[in-house]
Motif scaffolding. Structure first.
Motif, PDB file in Angstrom:
ATOM      1  N   HIS A 522       0.836  -1.205   0.000  1.00  8.27           N
ATOM      2  CA  HIS A 522       0.000   0.000   0.000  1.00  8.27           C
ATOM      3  C   HIS A 522       0.874   1.259   0.000  1.00  8.27           C
ATOM      4  O   HIS A 522       0.614   2.203  -0.767  1.00  8.27           O
ATOM      5  CB  HIS A 522      -0.912  -0.014   1.224  1.00  8.27           C
ATOM      6  CG  HIS A 522      -2.088   0.896   1.104  1.00  8.27           C
ATOM      7  ND1 HIS A 522      -3.284   0.517   0.545  1.00  8.27           N
ATOM      8  CD2 HIS A 522      -2.250   2.197   1.465  1.00  8.27           C
ATOM      9  CE1 HIS A 522      -4.138   1.532   0.570  1.00  8.27           C
ATOM     10  NE2 HIS A 522      -3.537   2.564   1.134  1.00  8.27           N
ATOM     11  N   ILE A 523       1.892   1.289   0.842  1.00  4.73           N
ATOM     12  CA  ILE A 523       2.790   2.455   0.888  1.00  4.73           C
ATOM     13  C   ILE A 523       3.503   2.627  -0.450  1.00  4.73           C
ATOM     14  O   ILE A 523       3.607   3.746  -0.977  1.00  4.73           O
ATOM     15  CB  ILE A 523       3.807   2.308   2.033  1.00  4.73           C
ATOM     16  CG1 ILE A 523       3.096   2.356   3.381  1.00  4.73           C
ATOM     17  CG2 ILE A 523       4.875   3.405   1.965  1.00  4.73           C
ATOM     18  CD1 ILE A 523       3.972   1.958   4.562  1.00  4.73           C
ATOM     19  N   GLN A 524       3.990   1.521  -1.012  1.00  3.09           N
ATOM     20  CA  GLN A 524       4.698   1.608  -2.287  1.00  3.09           C
ATOM     21  C   GLN A 524       3.766   2.086  -3.405  1.00  3.09           C
ATOM     22  O   GLN A 524       4.167   2.895  -4.255  1.00  3.09           O
ATOM     23  CB  GLN A 524       5.290   0.251  -2.656  1.00  3.09           C
ATOM     24  CG  GLN A 524       6.170   0.270  -3.899  1.00  3.09           C
ATOM     25  CD  GLN A 524       7.386   1.154  -3.743  1.00  3.09           C
ATOM     26  OE1 GLN A 524       8.142   0.994  -2.795  1.00  3.09           O
ATOM     27  NE2 GLN A 524       7.566   2.104  -4.655  1.00  3.09           N
ATOM     28  N   ALA A 525       2.518   1.619  -3.408  1.00  4.46           N
ATOM     29  CA  ALA A 525       1.570   2.057  -4.432  1.00  4.46           C
ATOM     30  C   ALA A 525       1.270   3.545  -4.299  1.00  4.46           C
ATOM     31  O   ALA A 525       1.187   4.268  -5.314  1.00  4.46           O
ATOM     32  CB  ALA A 525       0.282   1.240  -4.327  1.00  4.46           C
ATOM     33  N   LEU A 526       1.119   4.033  -3.062  1.00  8.99           N
ATOM     34  CA  LEU A 526       0.895   5.467  -2.868  1.00  8.99           C
ATOM     35  C   LEU A 526       2.082   6.280  -3.363  1.00  8.99           C
ATOM     36  O   LEU A 526       1.922   7.350  -3.964  1.00  8.99           O
ATOM     37  CB  LEU A 526       0.638   5.761  -1.389  1.00  8.99           C
ATOM     38  CG  LEU A 526      -0.679   5.244  -0.813  1.00  8.99           C
ATOM     39  CD1 LEU A 526      -0.736   5.518   0.691  1.00  8.99           C
ATOM     40  CD2 LEU A 526      -1.869   5.886  -1.516  1.00  8.99           C
ATOM     41  N   ARG A 527       3.277   5.777  -3.115  1.00  9.44           N
ATOM     42  CA  ARG A 527       4.476   6.475  -3.585  1.00  9.44           C
ATOM     43  C   ARG A 527       4.525   6.522  -5.113  1.00  9.44           C
ATOM     44  O   ARG A 527       4.828   7.562  -5.708  1.00  9.44           O
ATOM     45  CB  ARG A 527       5.710   5.777  -3.024  1.00  9.44           C
ATOM     46  CG  ARG A 527       7.023   6.351  -3.507  1.00  9.44           C
ATOM     47  CD  ARG A 527       8.176   5.669  -2.816  1.00  9.44           C
ATOM     48  NE  ARG A 527       9.336   5.603  -3.679  1.00  9.44           N
ATOM     49  CZ  ARG A 527      10.496   5.082  -3.343  1.00  9.44           C
ATOM     50  NH1 ARG A 527      10.663   4.556  -2.136  1.00  9.44           N
ATOM     51  NH2 ARG A 527      11.496   5.042  -4.187  1.00  9.44           N
ATOM     52  N   ASP A 528       4.224   5.391  -5.756  1.00 14.58           N
ATOM     53  CA  ASP A 528       4.239   5.349  -7.222  1.00 14.58           C
ATOM     54  C   ASP A 528       3.210   6.315  -7.808  1.00 14.58           C
ATOM     55  O   ASP A 528       3.483   7.016  -8.789  1.00 14.58           O
ATOM     56  CB  ASP A 528       3.959   3.926  -7.707  1.00 14.58           C
ATOM     57  CG  ASP A 528       5.071   2.950  -7.359  1.00 14.58           C
ATOM     58  OD1 ASP A 528       6.195   3.410  -7.043  1.00 14.58           O
ATOM     59  OD2 ASP A 528       4.816   1.727  -7.394  1.00 14.58           O
ATOM     60  N   GLU A 529       2.026   6.359  -7.201  1.00 14.51           N
ATOM     61  CA  GLU A 529       0.985   7.262  -7.694  1.00 14.51           C
ATOM     62  C   GLU A 529       1.373   8.719  -7.489  1.00 14.51           C
ATOM     63  O   GLU A 529       1.136   9.566  -8.368  1.00 14.51           O
ATOM     64  CB  GLU A 529      -0.331   6.958  -6.975  1.00 14.51           C
ATOM     65  CG  GLU A 529      -0.921   5.591  -7.342  1.00 14.51           C
ATOM     66  CD  GLU A 529      -1.984   5.124  -6.370  1.00 14.51           C
ATOM     67  OE1 GLU A 529      -2.379   5.922  -5.487  1.00 14.51           O
ATOM     68  OE2 GLU A 529      -2.413   3.957  -6.467  1.00 14.51           O
ATOM     69  N   ALA A 530       1.983   9.037  -6.349  1.00 16.63           N
ATOM     70  CA  ALA A 530       2.407  10.417  -6.100  1.00 16.63           C
ATOM     71  C   ALA A 530       3.512  10.831  -7.058  1.00 16.63           C
ATOM     72  O   ALA A 530       3.525  11.960  -7.567  1.00 16.63           O
ATOM     73  CB  ALA A 530       2.879  10.554  -4.649  1.00 16.63           C
ATOM     74  N   VAL A 547       4.218  10.629   5.012  1.00 11.61           N
ATOM     75  CA  VAL A 547       3.849   9.302   5.505  1.00 11.61           C
ATOM     76  C   VAL A 547       4.087   9.190   7.011  1.00 11.61           C
ATOM     77  O   VAL A 547       3.292   8.581   7.736  1.00 11.61           O
ATOM     78  CB  VAL A 547       4.640   8.217   4.749  1.00 11.61           C
ATOM     79  CG1 VAL A 547       4.430   6.843   5.385  1.00 11.61           C
ATOM     80  CG2 VAL A 547       4.224   8.184   3.285  1.00 11.61           C
ATOM     81  N   LEU A 548       5.167   9.797   7.494  1.00 10.35           N
ATOM     82  CA  LEU A 548       5.555   9.660   8.893  1.00 10.35           C
ATOM     83  C   LEU A 548       5.032  10.786   9.782  1.00 10.35           C
ATOM     84  O   LEU A 548       5.318  10.797  10.980  1.00 10.35           O
ATOM     85  CB  LEU A 548       7.080   9.615   9.007  1.00 10.35           C
ATOM     86  CG  LEU A 548       7.767   8.431   8.319  1.00 10.35           C
ATOM     87  CD1 LEU A 548       9.276   8.611   8.322  1.00 10.35           C
ATOM     88  CD2 LEU A 548       7.394   7.129   8.999  1.00 10.35           C
ATOM     89  N   GLY A 549       4.264  11.702   9.234  1.00 10.44           N
ATOM     90  CA  GLY A 549       3.946  12.920   9.959  1.00 10.44           C
ATOM     91  C   GLY A 549       2.682  12.927  10.787  1.00 10.44           C
ATOM     92  O   GLY A 549       2.383  13.924  11.454  1.00 10.44           O
ATOM     93  N   SER A 550       1.921  11.811  10.789  1.00  9.16           N
ATOM     94  CA  SER A 550       0.644  11.798  11.514  1.00  9.16           C
ATOM     95  C   SER A 550       0.502  10.605  12.434  1.00  9.16           C
ATOM     96  O   SER A 550      -0.603  10.291  12.886  1.00  9.16           O
ATOM     97  CB  SER A 550      -0.529  11.822  10.518  1.00  9.16           C
ATOM     98  OG  SER A 550      -0.511  12.999   9.743  1.00  9.16           O
TER      99      SER A 550
END
Length: 578
Positions: A522-530, A547-550
């Protein structure tokens, strides 16, 4: 009360309630209001806690309904969503009476105590004295646990023989150790004036030793006796080890899948995802690196070399610690270019205590104490060093320490603008997903020493992909324990001596093992989309800061955060959508 204030009020109440219900966790965090208490595992305490959580859930729903109150800000909306998840999973755990199943080697109160007690710190004399009051409550805690296990047996909730057997073994190992080395004698005690030892240390140790001899060890012996005499004889055999063989196992497992993944995905869907990654995606990577390292593209030959080649094993326990320490140091030196936020707390490497090692996982992490008395700790198992694979050592260190759990959790603890619960509590799929993401990120950062260590990264990845197959196989599809072992042996190079312990971990903690691969993908997919949206404006450090801010949010909330950041154009100072 405004919408924001109402939500934050519930968040404060929730954290106060959590600390009171889990006093040992509070001490581990460096919060010393409950040092004189152990958990109350009684059914009555669960009912009281459920009532409190349900009342908070109602108040949170009212605060977020938007009727008669101010709109909720984006940041507080994130808090509300995570809080709703934590309340829901807490209520479900009580309703499903999951404590009745906790006679295992991972989540059992005996294992939790023995792992946690040596990590506790008592910076003030009053805290240390309170700990002695806590120690005297061990018989009550273990007795309550036994009552709950017996309730479970009456309801047909028998344990898996494999996990209760591991509990018996670890308890026997503990009780065979010298009392003078007991873990209850090993917490951090106050410092004296001018750096001198605390003048009350000797008296405290003597009092604690008497409690160990007269109270604590007798309670553990009695607890062990009940496990042997009442649970072992009725335990489910290896052909019926999963929860699907219990009358209410399907409901329990479904709840834990939701809790750990934070997504609405069926066990069957996750099973197929795991098979795809394990049997199709990863073999191509193995063959490419196998040709470079071993001169072969034969998958089973590669697996056999990784498992059995003595040159790929550790020399001794010191070698395990040395590799782990140097890997953490190398990663620490490299993170500035990849992250804007950096943790202040250090990370220490220590061996798993000997009496736990045989039944403990290969590695695990303890977060820092917020009072500064203890940094983060990466524990590595040195029990059988010449059988431990050196090729996986670096990927495990990147997962457990930096840029994995230590970096993420220490940063979360240091986010002073968040509610306390959000800094210290959160979604498993985020936490473990980040840890697995960090293993691949370390490759991008050029941190692996060579192609052998990158093969270790693939081993760790196939390990987590196979977990999707095996966990769901055991608990939803009726797999036997041997089927689970056979799948690991056929489709991963995980060392044979570690496979049984891994399978038994999934039997002890159903659903938890699903969180790693689900979160990482999920994290990798969000990164690819961004990256696709922002193009040349994408900066990896900014993405990581979002990603780490909340804190450890749910995956749906993380999606909103990253998509909002990307839609706003990215950048370090862009507003984040809630």
């Amino acid at each position: 009360m405004t919408g924001d204030r109402a939500v934050l009020d519930v968040a404060d109440r929730y954290w106060t309630t959590v600390l009171a219900a889990a006093p040992t966790s509070a001490t581990l965090l460096g919060i010393h209001d409950h040092d004189d208490r152990l958990e109350d595992l009684s059914a009555a305490a669960d009912r009281r806690l459920r009532d409190e959580l349900a009342a908070m859930a109602d108040d949170l729903a009212e605060a977020t309904a938007g009727e008669g109150s101010s709109p909720i800000s984006p940041a507080v909306a994130v808090t509300a969503d995570l809080l709703a998840h934590q309340l829901r999973t807490g209520i479900e755990a009580i309703d499903l009476r999951l404590v009745e199943m906790a006679s295992d080697q991972m989540l059992g109160p005996h294992a939790s105590l023995l792992m946690a007690v040596p990590q506790m710190t008592y910076p003030e004399p009053a805290d240390a004295q309170a700990a002695l009051t806590r120690y005297a409550q061990v018989p009550r805690l273990l007795g309550q646990a036994l009552d709950r296990f017996r309730d479970g047996l009456e309801a047909g909730r028998t344990p898996a023989a494999a996990v209760v057997g591991r509990s018996v073994n670890s308890l026997e190992q503990y009780l065979a150790t010298d009392e003078d080395d007991d873990p209850f004698l090993q917490p951090g005690l106050p410092a004296g004036a001018d750096g001198e030892p605390w003048d009350g240390a000797d008296a405290w140790r003597q009092d604690a030793l008497e409690l160990v001899h007269d109270v604590i060890r007798p309670a553990f012996r009695a607890y062990l006796g009940v496990l042997r005499e009442e649970l072992v004889p009725v335990a489910r055999d290896d052909d019926h080890a999963g929860w699907c063989h219990l009358d209410d196992g399907e409901a329990m497992y479904a709840a834990l899948v939701r809790a750990h993944t934070t997504l609405d995905r069926s066990p069957e869907e996750l099973h197929e995802l795991g098979r795809e990654r394990t049997e199709q995606v990863l073999p191509a990577e193995y063959r490419e690196l196998g040709a470079e390292v071993f001169g072969t593209t034969d998958l089973q030959e590669i697996f056999t070399r990784l498992r059995t080649d003595p040159d790929l094993k550790h020399r001794d326990a010191d070698d395990i610690i040395e590799v782990a320490t140097s890997t953490v140091a190398r990663a620490t030196a490299a993170i500035d270019d990849w992250f804007g936020r950096l943790p202040e707390s250090p990370c220490t490497v220590l061996p798993v205590p000997d009496f736990l090692a045989a039944d403990a996982p290969y590695a695990y992490y303890y977060p820092p104490a917020v009072d500064g008395s203890r940094g983060g700790t990466y524990f590595i198992n040195t029990a059988d060093p010449t059988e431990a694979s050196r090729t996986e050592a670096e990927s495990i260190a990147f997962h457990e320490a930096i840029p994995g759990h230590h970096l993420q959790i220490a940063i979360s603890q240091e986010l002073d603008d968040l509610p306390e619960f959000q800094r210290h509590d959160g979604a498993t799929s985020y936490i473990e997903g980040w840890g697995l993401y960090a293993e691949r990120l370390a490759d991008e950062m050029g941190l692996y020493s060579g192609p052998l260590d990158r093969l270790g990264m693939l081993t760790a990845d196939s390990w987590r992909s196979a977990r999707l197959v095996v966990d769901t196989g055991l608990h939803a599809l009726g797999w036997t324990r041997q089927q689970a072992v056979d799948y690991f042996e056929a489709h991963t190079p995980v060392p044979i001596d570690q496979v049984l312990a891994e399978v038994d971990r999934y039997l002890a903690m159903p659903g938890q093992a699903l969180s790693y691969k689900v979160g990482q993908l999920h994290i990798q997919a969000l990164r690819d989309e961004a990256r696709a949206r922002l193009g040349e404006g994408f900066r990896i450090a900014d993405f990581h800061d979002v990603v780490l801010g909340s804190g450890a949010v749910t995956l749906p909330v993380l999606t909103r955060l990253v998509e909002g950041w990307a839609e706003a154009g990215g950048g370090r100072n862009r507003a984040v959508a809630g």
